[in-house]
Design a protein around this motif. Structure first.
Motif, PDB file in Angstrom:
ATOM      1  N   ASP A 329       0.833  -1.316  -0.067  1.00 22.16           N
ATOM      2  CA  ASP A 329      -0.049   0.124  -0.123  1.00 22.16           C
ATOM      3  C   ASP A 329       1.016   1.211  -0.021  1.00 22.16           C
ATOM      4  OD1 ASP A 329      -2.082   1.944   0.472  1.00 22.16           O
ATOM      5  OD2 ASP A 329      -1.874   1.530   2.676  1.00 22.16           O
ATOM      6  N   PHE A 330       2.168   1.361   1.039  1.00 21.60           N
ATOM      7  CA  PHE A 330       2.714   2.412   1.032  1.00 21.60           C
ATOM      8  C   PHE A 330       3.738   2.717  -0.156  1.00 21.60           C
ATOM      9  CE2 PHE A 330       2.203   1.310   5.571  1.00 21.60           C
ATOM     10  CZ  PHE A 330       1.264   2.261   5.823  1.00 21.60           C
ATOM     11  N   ILE A 331       4.124   1.506  -0.860  1.00 21.43           N
ATOM     12  CA  ILE A 331       4.854   1.880  -2.139  1.00 21.43           C
ATOM     13  C   ILE A 331       3.951   2.319  -3.269  1.00 21.43           C
ATOM     14  CG2 ILE A 331       6.032   0.452  -3.996  1.00 21.43           C
ATOM     15  CD1 ILE A 331       7.037  -1.419  -1.922  1.00 21.43           C
ATOM     16  N   ALA A 332       2.848   1.749  -3.359  1.00 25.88           N
ATOM     17  CA  ALA A 332       1.850   2.308  -4.419  1.00 25.88           C
ATOM     18  C   ALA A 332       1.585   3.730  -4.144  1.00 25.88           C
ATOM     19  CB  ALA A 332       0.411   1.612  -4.338  1.00 25.88           C
ATOM     20  N   ARG A 333       1.509   4.282  -2.793  1.00 21.11           N
ATOM     21  CA  ARG A 333       1.228   5.656  -2.493  1.00 21.11           C
ATOM     22  C   ARG A 333       2.455   6.503  -2.571  1.00 21.11           C
ATOM     23  NH1 ARG A 333      -1.748   4.850   2.641  1.00 21.11           N
ATOM     24  NH2 ARG A 333      -1.622   6.925   2.760  1.00 21.11           N
ATOM     25  N   SER A 334       3.608   6.003  -2.457  1.00 13.22           N
ATOM     26  CA  SER A 334       5.148   6.895  -2.450  1.00 13.22           C
ATOM     27  C   SER A 334       5.167   7.766  -3.344  1.00 13.22           C
ATOM     28  CB  SER A 334       6.155   5.864  -2.344  1.00 13.22           C
ATOM     29  OG  SER A 334       6.426   5.320  -3.710  1.00 13.22           O
ATOM     30  N   PRO A 335       5.830   8.911  -3.062  1.00 10.41           N
ATOM     31  CA  PRO A 335       5.786  10.062  -3.817  1.00 10.41           C
ATOM     32  C   PRO A 335       6.394   9.755  -5.376  1.00 10.41           C
ATOM     33  CG  PRO A 335       6.990  10.592  -1.947  1.00 10.41           C
ATOM     34  CD  PRO A 335       6.461   9.217  -1.955  1.00 10.41           C
ATOM     35  N   THR A 336       6.241  10.309  -6.490  1.00  9.71           N
ATOM     36  CA  THR A 336       6.537   9.888  -7.952  1.00  9.71           C
ATOM     37  C   THR A 336       8.031   9.889  -7.999  1.00  9.71           C
ATOM     38  OG1 THR A 336       6.226  12.182  -8.682  1.00  9.71           O
ATOM     39  CG2 THR A 336       4.402  10.471  -8.961  1.00  9.71           C
ATOM     40  N   TRP A 337       8.865  10.602  -7.221  1.00 10.21           N
ATOM     41  CA  TRP A 337      10.299  10.592  -7.390  1.00 10.21           C
ATOM     42  C   TRP A 337      10.963   9.252  -6.688  1.00 10.21           C
ATOM     43  CZ3 TRP A 337      13.011  10.498  -2.747  1.00 10.21           C
ATOM     44  CH2 TRP A 337      12.518  11.074  -1.785  1.00 10.21           C
ATOM     45  N   VAL A 338      10.182   8.669  -6.048  1.00  7.80           N
ATOM     46  CA  VAL A 338      10.774   7.281  -5.524  1.00  7.80           C
ATOM     47  C   VAL A 338      10.332   6.162  -6.171  1.00  7.80           C
ATOM     48  CG1 VAL A 338      10.608   5.796  -3.460  1.00  7.80           C
ATOM     49  CG2 VAL A 338      10.300   8.252  -3.032  1.00  7.80           C
ATOM     50  N   THR A 339      11.471   5.393  -6.663  1.00 14.18           N
ATOM     51  CA  THR A 339      11.385   4.223  -7.265  1.00 14.18           C
ATOM     52  C   THR A 339      11.644   3.033  -6.537  1.00 14.18           C
ATOM     53  OG1 THR A 339      11.953   5.194  -9.422  1.00 14.18           O
ATOM     54  CG2 THR A 339      12.072   2.806  -9.468  1.00 14.18           C
ATOM     55  N   THR A 340      10.750   1.928  -6.463  1.00 15.41           N
ATOM     56  CA  THR A 340      11.286   0.647  -5.568  1.00 15.41           C
ATOM     57  C   THR A 340      11.475  -0.340  -6.426  1.00 15.41           C
ATOM     58  OG1 THR A 340       9.831   1.610  -3.978  1.00 15.41           O
ATOM     59  CG2 THR A 340      10.202  -0.757  -3.728  1.00 15.41           C
ATOM     60  N   ILE A 341      12.691  -0.985  -6.329  1.00  8.21           N
ATOM     61  CA  ILE A 341      12.880  -2.208  -6.913  1.00  8.21           C
ATOM     62  C   ILE A 341      13.218  -3.412  -6.122  1.00  8.21           C
ATOM     63  CG2 ILE A 341      14.659  -3.156  -8.875  1.00  8.21           C
ATOM     64  CD1 ILE A 341      13.873  -0.724  -9.779  1.00  8.21           C
ATOM     65  N   ASN A 342      12.271  -4.393  -6.470  1.00  3.23           N
ATOM     66  CA  ASN A 342      12.338  -5.411  -5.325  1.00  3.23           C
ATOM     67  C   ASN A 342      13.254  -6.526  -5.992  1.00  3.23           C
ATOM     68  OD1 ASN A 342      12.079  -7.349  -3.290  1.00  3.23           O
ATOM     69  ND2 ASN A 342       9.970  -7.854  -3.851  1.00  3.23           N
ATOM     70  N   ALA A 343      14.342  -6.674  -5.542  1.00  2.00           N
ATOM     71  CA  ALA A 343      15.311  -7.686  -6.008  1.00  2.00           C
ATOM     72  C   ALA A 343      15.621  -8.954  -5.352  1.00  2.00           C
ATOM     73  CB  ALA A 343      16.653  -6.997  -6.266  1.00  2.00           C
ATOM     74  N   THR A 344      14.471  -9.249  -4.216  1.00  2.14           N
ATOM     75  CA  THR A 344      14.450 -10.187  -3.133  1.00  2.14           C
ATOM     76  C   THR A 344      14.574 -11.610  -4.063  1.00  2.14           C
ATOM     77  OG1 THR A 344      13.259  -8.937  -1.612  1.00  2.14           O
ATOM     78  CG2 THR A 344      13.012 -11.157  -1.470  1.00  2.14           C
ATOM     79  N   GLU A 345      13.919 -11.550  -5.037  1.00  2.71           N
ATOM     80  CA  GLU A 345      13.953 -13.002  -5.691  1.00  2.71           C
ATOM     81  C   GLU A 345      13.158 -14.016  -5.115  1.00  2.71           C
ATOM     82  OE1 GLU A 345      17.128 -14.340  -8.226  1.00  2.71           O
ATOM     83  OE2 GLU A 345      18.238 -12.412  -7.320  1.00  2.71           O
ATOM     84  N   GLY A 346      12.118 -13.412  -4.432  1.00  7.34           N
ATOM     85  CA  GLY A 346      11.244 -14.369  -3.672  1.00  7.34           C
ATOM     86  C   GLY A 346      10.361 -13.707  -3.014  1.00  7.34           C
ATOM     87  N   GLY A 347       9.194 -14.209  -2.189  1.00 13.11           N
ATOM     88  CA  GLY A 347       8.438 -13.629  -1.321  1.00 13.11           C
ATOM     89  C   GLY A 347       7.037 -13.028  -2.023  1.00 13.11           C
TER      90      GLY A 347
END
Lengths: 368, 66
Positions: A329-347
């Motif tokens: 929910d918070f990632i979806a609502r984060s400011p547009t200048w924030v990019t989130t890359i999930n490199a966990t390769e699982g979960g």
């Protein structure tokens, strides 16, 4: 079609109702209008809080609230004398460009070991910021992810239990402590900060938000006032999302102003091969309850989900449902200048505004 | 004692049935609060901290300084 409903109320109740109706500005209005107004206040969804979050909130208040207050009281002297996490904000430097700075958040989810992410990182020439969750610190340092190799190195603690001190009680932490900056919530157990301090970690304080919305009498607002009684400025206050991984993601962009945040070890779930006792006990290994594995309640409490981004299945427990729903929910609502890359390769962290990639590709592509 | 009279409208059978169906479907997907609470209490498992919610959504993403 309509019927009449009859019931009795005492004179005292009627007087109370008349008085409240008047106070609310409904003295001259119809009773029906006033009742509807009250019902709207009571039942309209005030927040994004889900049913799970309501249960968790009650549980945390019942079990931990007094510890938080006590921990804060014991930390206050240090909070007054040590640094604010605000001091780590690089945006005062006019040349700083948040879009050109990245951070890697290191959690301790099972994917880190499975995909040898720490070794990959240690052998990379990644130039960005490292934010290590407390539970991942010893493994990271032992694997060569050290402040000698990555000079902008932080460790974070949000959990208020004294058990967290074990993460700081290790010779390898002592060896690197002086080069590590620690970001701690004002309600963490003082024994934990004492261990970190002893290891040479410099402490930066922030508040963990939990009841700020309840106004001036909330603990968040009272404790902030107590901090400001001796400090010229207040402290930043973060959404913890209930756990150190989500807190570290917030710290990466909200405090350290990194526009690109990579995640490893943020599974927020269990692998399929995890023993049932660990899943049921949220990793403590202590099983106090019996649950029929074939019941519908079990399926709801421990749903198995497919992650199409990493082509794998994982199992959530109630806490991971609570944490992962909030983080997504918070990632979806984060400011547009924030990019989130999930490199966990699982979960289970995938969805809106989350780019999923292999960690090796992350390191190749985002090396700054 | 004060006697209060209220007129109430009867909901049609159709509406009630539809509502029940919807609730049934929702229950299949969502864990009920009671089931969840019962498990949390019995399990003895504990988490780290709690999620902060506010009627001001922007506050939920944190505050620069308080």
């Amino acid at each position: 079609m309509s019927d009449k409903l009859e019931f009795y109320i005492t004179d005292e109740t009627l007087q109370k109702m008349l008085s409240i109706k008047k106070e609310m500005g409904y003295e001259e209005k119809e009773w029906d209008e006033w009742f509807n107004h009250i019902l709207k206040i009571i039942f309209s969804p005030k927040t994004n809080q889900s049913e799970i979050e309501k249960v968790m909130e009650k549980m945390y208040y019942d079990r931990l609230y007094e510890n938080w207050v006590s921990n804060f009281a014991l930390n206050l002297h240090h909070v007054w004398n040590e640094s604010s996490a605000k001091d780590l904000d690089p945006s005062n430097n006019t040349e700083y460009e948040k879009e050109n700075n990245s951070a890697i958040v290191i959690g301790s989810g099972p994917s880190v070991k499975k995909h040898r992410h720490l070794e990959l990182l240690a052998n990379s020439d990644y130039k960005g910021t490292i934010i290590c969750c407390d539970s991942a610190l010893r493994n990271a340092l032992n694997a060569g992810v050290t402040p000698d190799k990555f000079p902008t190195f932080y460790v974070t603690t949000i959990d208020t239990d004294q058990i967290i001190r074990k993460y700081y009680d290790d010779p390898i932490v002592d060896a690197y402590g002086k080069k590590i900056k620690g970001i701690f919530s004002t309600v963490v157990n003082p024994l934990v900060t004492e261990h970190a301090r002893k290891a040479g970690i410099k402490i930066y304080w922030l508040h963990s938000l939990f009841d700020y919305n309840e106004g001036k009498k909330s603990f968040n607002q009272i404790s902030a006032l107590m901090v400001r009684a001796r400090k010229q400025r207040g402290l930043p206050a973060i959404q913890t999302g209930g756990n150190v991984g989500t807190s570290s993601w917030f710290i990466a962009w909200q405090i350290l102003k990194c526009g690109l945040v990579g995640l490893i070890g943020i599974n927020h779930s269990w692998d399929e091969e995890t023993p049932l006792v660990d899943i049921i006990s949220h990793g403590s290994g202590l099983n106090h309850t019996e649950i029929d594995r074939n019941s519908s309640a079990f399926e709801k409490l421990f749903p198995k989900i497919y992650n199409p981004e990493f082509n794998c299945h994982c199992i959530l427990d109630p806490y991971f449902q609570y944490y992962s729903n909030a983080l997504k929910d918070f990632i979806a609502r984060s400011p547009t200048w924030v990019t989130t890359i999930n490199a966990t390769e699982g979960g289970c962290i995938f969805g809106k505004r989350i780019t999923c990639t292999k960690f090796a590709e992350f390191l190749q592509k985002y090396n700054k | 004692m004060i006697k209060a009279n209220f007129k109430i409208s009867k909901t049609s059978r159709f509406d009630t049935e539809e509502k029940d169906k919807t609730n049934e479907n929702e229950n299949e997907k969502e864990l009920t609060q009671t089931e969840f609470e019962e498990f949390i209490i019995k399990s003895g498992a504990s988490g780290s901290f709690m999620v902060f919610r506010s009627d001001k959504p922007e506050e939920e993403l944190g505050l620069e300084e308080i």
